[in-house]
Write a protein that holds these residues in place. Structure first.
Motif, PDB file in Angstrom:
ATOM      1  N   ILE A 113      36.859  -7.190  77.453  1.00  0.00           N
ATOM      2  CA  ILE A 113      36.629  -6.900  76.043  1.00  0.00           C
ATOM      3  C   ILE A 113      37.810  -6.172  75.403  1.00  0.00           C
ATOM      4  O   ILE A 113      38.034  -6.270  74.197  1.00  0.00           O
ATOM      5  N   ALA A 114      38.584  -5.437  76.217  1.00  0.00           N
ATOM      6  CA  ALA A 114      39.694  -4.659  75.661  1.00  0.00           C
ATOM      7  C   ALA A 114      41.008  -5.420  75.646  1.00  0.00           C
ATOM      8  O   ALA A 114      41.926  -5.061  74.905  1.00  0.00           O
ATOM      9  N   GLY A 115      41.109  -6.488  76.470  1.00  0.00           N
ATOM     10  CA  GLY A 115      42.338  -7.261  76.492  1.00  0.00           C
ATOM     11  C   GLY A 115      43.542  -6.422  76.878  1.00  0.00           C
ATOM     12  O   GLY A 115      43.500  -5.678  77.848  1.00  0.00           O
ATOM     13  N   PRO A 116      44.653  -6.508  76.142  1.00  0.00           N
ATOM     14  CA  PRO A 116      45.867  -5.781  76.500  1.00  0.00           C
ATOM     15  C   PRO A 116      45.725  -4.269  76.389  1.00  0.00           C
ATOM     16  O   PRO A 116      46.550  -3.535  76.920  1.00  0.00           O
ATOM     17  N   ASP A 117      44.669  -3.793  75.733  1.00  0.00           N
ATOM     18  CA  ASP A 117      44.443  -2.350  75.606  1.00  0.00           C
ATOM     19  C   ASP A 117      43.491  -1.845  76.686  1.00  0.00           C
ATOM     20  O   ASP A 117      42.863  -0.813  76.541  1.00  0.00           O
ATOM     21  N   ARG A 118      43.401  -2.596  77.801  1.00  0.00           N
ATOM     22  CA  ARG A 118      42.406  -2.293  78.818  1.00  0.00           C
ATOM     23  C   ARG A 118      42.600  -0.935  79.483  1.00  0.00           C
ATOM     24  O   ARG A 118      41.637  -0.280  79.867  1.00  0.00           O
ATOM     25  N   VAL A 119      43.860  -0.498  79.652  1.00  0.00           N
ATOM     26  CA  VAL A 119      44.107   0.769  80.334  1.00  0.00           C
ATOM     27  C   VAL A 119      43.545   1.938  79.531  1.00  0.00           C
ATOM     28  O   VAL A 119      42.869   2.820  80.067  1.00  0.00           O
ATOM     29  N   ARG A 120      43.783   1.937  78.217  1.00  0.00           N
ATOM     30  CA  ARG A 120      43.254   3.020  77.390  1.00  0.00           C
ATOM     31  C   ARG A 120      41.722   2.967  77.340  1.00  0.00           C
ATOM     32  O   ARG A 120      41.055   3.999  77.407  1.00  0.00           O
ATOM     33  N   TYR A 121      41.170   1.758  77.247  1.00  0.00           N
ATOM     34  CA  TYR A 121      39.709   1.626  77.227  1.00  0.00           C
ATOM     35  C   TYR A 121      39.110   2.182  78.517  1.00  0.00           C
ATOM     36  O   TYR A 121      38.115   2.915  78.493  1.00  0.00           O
ATOM     37  N   GLY A 262      50.911   4.109  81.574  1.00  0.00           N
ATOM     38  CA  GLY A 262      50.726   2.922  82.402  1.00  0.00           C
ATOM     39  C   GLY A 262      50.111   1.790  81.625  1.00  0.00           C
ATOM     40  O   GLY A 262      49.377   0.971  82.177  1.00  0.00           O
ATOM     41  N   ALA A 263      50.406   1.723  80.335  1.00  0.00           N
ATOM     42  CA  ALA A 263      49.747   0.757  79.450  1.00  0.00           C
ATOM     43  C   ALA A 263      50.249  -0.670  79.619  1.00  0.00           C
ATOM     44  O   ALA A 263      49.616  -1.607  79.157  1.00  0.00           O
ATOM     45  N   THR A 265      52.260  -3.570  82.492  1.00  0.00           N
ATOM     46  CA  THR A 265      52.424  -3.819  83.921  1.00  0.00           C
ATOM     47  C   THR A 265      53.681  -3.152  84.463  1.00  0.00           C
ATOM     48  O   THR A 265      53.665  -2.529  85.528  1.00  0.00           O
ATOM     49  N   THR A 266      54.786  -3.263  83.730  1.00  0.00           N
ATOM     50  CA  THR A 266      56.042  -2.644  84.171  1.00  0.00           C
ATOM     51  C   THR A 266      55.919  -1.127  84.231  1.00  0.00           C
ATOM     52  O   THR A 266      56.357  -0.489  85.194  1.00  0.00           O
ATOM     53  N   ALA A 267      55.293  -0.540  83.212  1.00  0.00           N
ATOM     54  CA  ALA A 267      55.112   0.911  83.183  1.00  0.00           C
ATOM     55  C   ALA A 267      54.227   1.372  84.334  1.00  0.00           C
ATOM     56  O   ALA A 267      54.499   2.397  84.971  1.00  0.00           O
ATOM     57  N   ALA A 268      53.162   0.615  84.599  1.00  0.00           N
ATOM     58  CA  ALA A 268      52.256   0.984  85.685  1.00  0.00           C
ATOM     59  C   ALA A 268      52.972   0.929  87.034  1.00  0.00           C
ATOM     60  O   ALA A 268      52.811   1.820  87.879  1.00  0.00           O
ATOM     61  N   ARG A 269      53.791  -0.109  87.236  1.00  0.00           N
ATOM     62  CA  ARG A 269      54.532  -0.217  88.499  1.00  0.00           C
ATOM     63  C   ARG A 269      55.522   0.931  88.644  1.00  0.00           C
ATOM     64  O   ARG A 269      55.648   1.527  89.719  1.00  0.00           O
ATOM     65  N   ASN A 270      56.212   1.282  87.571  1.00  0.00           N
ATOM     66  CA  ASN A 270      57.184   2.386  87.623  1.00  0.00           C
ATOM     67  C   ASN A 270      56.500   3.731  87.845  1.00  0.00           C
ATOM     68  O   ASN A 270      57.098   4.657  88.403  1.00  0.00           O
ATOM     69  N   LEU A 271      55.254   3.847  87.429  1.00  0.00           N
ATOM     70  CA  LEU A 271      54.511   5.106  87.580  1.00  0.00           C
ATOM     71  C   LEU A 271      54.230   5.414  89.049  1.00  0.00           C
ATOM     72  O   LEU A 271      53.901   6.552  89.396  1.00  0.00           O
ATOM     73  N   LEU A 272      54.375   4.415  89.916  1.00  0.00           N
ATOM     74  CA  LEU A 272      54.139   4.642  91.341  1.00  0.00           C
ATOM     75  C   LEU A 272      55.176   5.586  91.953  1.00  0.00           C
ATOM     76  O   LEU A 272      54.902   6.228  92.975  1.00  0.00           O
ATOM     77  N   VAL A 273      56.348   5.702  91.337  1.00  0.00           N
ATOM     78  CA  VAL A 273      57.376   6.606  91.865  1.00  0.00           C
ATOM     79  C   VAL A 273      56.976   8.073  91.669  1.00  0.00           C
ATOM     80  O   VAL A 273      56.924   8.840  92.641  1.00  0.00           O
ATOM     81  N   PRO A 274      56.675   8.526  90.426  1.00  0.00           N
ATOM     82  CA  PRO A 274      56.202   9.910  90.285  1.00  0.00           C
ATOM     83  C   PRO A 274      54.872  10.144  91.002  1.00  0.00           C
ATOM     84  O   PRO A 274      54.615  11.258  91.485  1.00  0.00           O
ATOM     85  N   LEU A 275      54.026   9.127  91.088  1.00  0.00           N
ATOM     86  CA  LEU A 275      52.771   9.280  91.822  1.00  0.00           C
ATOM     87  C   LEU A 275      53.045   9.596  93.288  1.00  0.00           C
ATOM     88  O   LEU A 275      52.368  10.439  93.898  1.00  0.00           O
ATOM     89  N   SER A 319      46.107   1.624  88.826  1.00  0.00           N
ATOM     90  CA  SER A 319      45.187   0.669  89.440  1.00  0.00           C
ATOM     91  C   SER A 319      44.529  -0.237  88.408  1.00  0.00           C
ATOM     92  O   SER A 319      44.381  -1.444  88.633  1.00  0.00           O
ATOM     93  N   TRP A 320      44.129   0.311  87.275  1.00  0.00           N
ATOM     94  CA  TRP A 320      43.485  -0.496  86.223  1.00  0.00           C
ATOM     95  C   TRP A 320      44.389  -1.637  85.777  1.00  0.00           C
ATOM     96  O   TRP A 320      43.937  -2.752  85.571  1.00  0.00           O
ATOM     97  N   GLU A 321      45.677  -1.340  85.630  1.00  0.00           N
ATOM     98  CA  GLU A 321      46.604  -2.352  85.130  1.00  0.00           C
ATOM     99  C   GLU A 321      47.002  -3.344  86.213  1.00  0.00           C
ATOM    100  O   GLU A 321      46.914  -4.555  86.018  1.00  0.00           O
ATOM    101  N   LEU A 322      47.434  -2.856  87.365  1.00  0.00           N
ATOM    102  CA  LEU A 322      47.972  -3.744  88.380  1.00  0.00           C
ATOM    103  C   LEU A 322      46.917  -4.638  89.017  1.00  0.00           C
ATOM    104  O   LEU A 322      47.186  -5.800  89.329  1.00  0.00           O
ATOM    105  N   SER A 323      45.706  -4.134  89.211  1.00  0.00           N
ATOM    106  CA  SER A 323      44.667  -4.951  89.840  1.00  0.00           C
ATOM    107  C   SER A 323      44.331  -6.168  88.999  1.00  0.00           C
ATOM    108  O   SER A 323      43.968  -7.229  89.530  1.00  0.00           O
ATOM    109  N   VAL A 324      44.478  -6.049  87.677  1.00  0.00           N
ATOM    110  CA  VAL A 324      44.231  -7.181  86.774  1.00  0.00           C
ATOM    111  C   VAL A 324      45.481  -8.028  86.620  1.00  0.00           C
ATOM    112  O   VAL A 324      45.420  -9.266  86.628  1.00  0.00           O
ATOM    113  N   ALA A 325      46.641  -7.398  86.494  1.00  0.00           N
ATOM    114  CA  ALA A 325      47.886  -8.147  86.299  1.00  0.00           C
ATOM    115  C   ALA A 325      48.210  -9.044  87.481  1.00  0.00           C
ATOM    116  O   ALA A 325      48.828 -10.104  87.316  1.00  0.00           O
TER     117      ALA A 325
END
Length: 402
Positions: A113-121, A262-263, A265-275, A319-325
């Motif tokens: 239902i949220a489409g590309p805004d799924r991470v914020r939803y 992490g909104a 796919t690229t941002a979410a993948r890059n967030l794995l470094v500080p994580l 996880s929200w972004e990458l599992s769907v992407a």
């Protein structure tokens, strides 16, 4: 659907904090029986995630999810009818199956239902769910002051009623478009054709395996911190529940603001470094907490709890972004169902991992944090290679909730 998350989690908060007490004082089970019941039900419940995901690719979500909630309600009400151990195990297992299926289905609804805004939803939904859990827990704590069998029974009934209420709310929600069902219908009306199989997707399975390790922050708060504090010479024992409160407050306050990092796919993948760094710092802080007096231990354990909570928040966003992407749009349900196995598996291996860290001594926590940090970097490599080969994306969806 936000109302569903709130109502559902209020009920779960009522039951989660008293389930062991109910089985002990109302059902009359021994400690060993309670432990076996919970472990066995949890193991059976693992199947709920992939089953729920597959059903969601074939039938409307706004029909599957209420059915699952009704199943959970019936399982909870059934617990009130018997003290027979075999039946209690069966009913608890059914409830665990429904719980894991509902988790995947609710997440899939948000994705569609949220489409590309799924991470914020998802971030907003998780914040609401945590608030509901806290409300349920506070209500249960107040009710436990009565300490009667009737009180425990009413709390269990309240949990069951929350599932019924959420099912009624879902029936009034709009059905989001499903790529898998739409494509199948256009090819052969009334029939769903399977276009992708996550069990044959080795890259996705490898990704899910790394997710199991990244989910271990859950075991830190449920098992690791309380046990570490209980066996520490310098840390005040009353600190454990306060750190759980800190965890809940931080999630409610920071999940939505940090979701923007992490909104995509690229941002979410890059967030794995500080994580990765945050996990390592959390483990190091746990190790250092054993080196000083009460004040030092308190400060370092608080810092460790804050670090692992931040890791929890960042991991949820990633996880929200990458599992769907990483999932084909035609089999989102099936893929997210398999992804849900990571959290289910963590519930089994998590307690073993944190108790192993404790048994090893202070340096065990450093190794614990460093290992998960390394796993973050491995996951980043898996995701990079997959996206480089096949650019997967989820189309925008604009559907209003009724």
């Amino acid at each position: 659907m936000l109302a569903v998350a709130l109502v559902d989690r209020v009920g779960s908060g009522l039951w989660a904090s008293v389930s062991v007490l109910y089985f002990t004082y109302v059902s009359g089970l021994s400690v060993a029986q309670v432990g076996t019941l919970v472990a066995a039900a949890g193991a059976i419940g693992i199947a709920g995630a992939p089953i729920g995901g597959r059903l969601a690719d074939r039938f409307p979500l706004t029909r599957v999810l209420p059915t699952v909630q009704l199943l959970r309600a019936l399982a909870s009400f059934a617990l009130l009818t018997t003290d027979d151990y075999a039946l209690l195990l069966a009913f608890t297992a059914v409830g665990a199956l429904g719980d894991r299926a509902a988790s995947v289905l609710t997440r899939l609804y948000a994705t569609r239902i949220a489409g590309p805004d799924r991470v914020r939803y998802q971030a907003v939904q998780r914040t609401v769910a945590n608030a509901g859990w806290a409300l349920g827990g506070l209500a249960a704590a107040a009710a436990l002051a009565l300490n009667t069998s009737t009180t425990y029974q009413w709390l269990l009934a309240g949990d069951a009623l929350s599932f019924l209420a959420s099912a009624l709310i879902i029936l009034r929600c709009a059905e989001p478009p499903s790529p898998s069902r739409t494509i199948a219908t256009s090819k052969n009306p009334g029939r769903t054709t399977e276009t992708a199989n996550p069990w044959r997707d080795r890259t996705y399975l490898a990704y899910v395996a790394t997710e199991t390790a990244l989910c271990l922050h859950d075991a830190v708060f449920k098992v690791g911190l309380p046990l570490w504090i209980a066996h520490a010479d310098s840390a005040p024992h009353g600190l454990a529940p306060l750190l759980l409160v800190l965890n809940n407050v931080m999630v409610v306050a920071l999940q939505v603001p940090l979701a923007r990092f992490g909104a995509t796919t690229t941002a979410a993948r890059n967030l794995l470094v500080p994580l990765s760094a945050v996990f390592a710092l959390g483990g190091a802080a746990m190790t250092l907490s054993a080196t000083g007096g009460p004040l030092t231990a308190t400060l370092l354990l608080t810092a460790a709890a804050a670090a692992f909570t931040l890791a929890e928040i960042l991991h949820a966003t990633v996880s929200w972004e990458l599992s769907v992407a990483l999932a084909p749009t035609t089999a989102q349900g099936a893929y997210l169902g398999v992804h849900g196995l990571a959290q289910s598996a963590q519930r089994s291996v998590g307690p073993l991992a944190v108790t192993a860290a404790i048994a090893t001594g202070p340096l065990g926590w450093t190794a614990f944090g460093a290992t998960i940090g390394l796993t973050c970097l491995i996951q980043r490599r898996i995701v990079r290679d997959r996206l480089a080969r096949t650019p997967l994306s989820v189309p925008a969806v604009t559907v209003s909730e009724q």
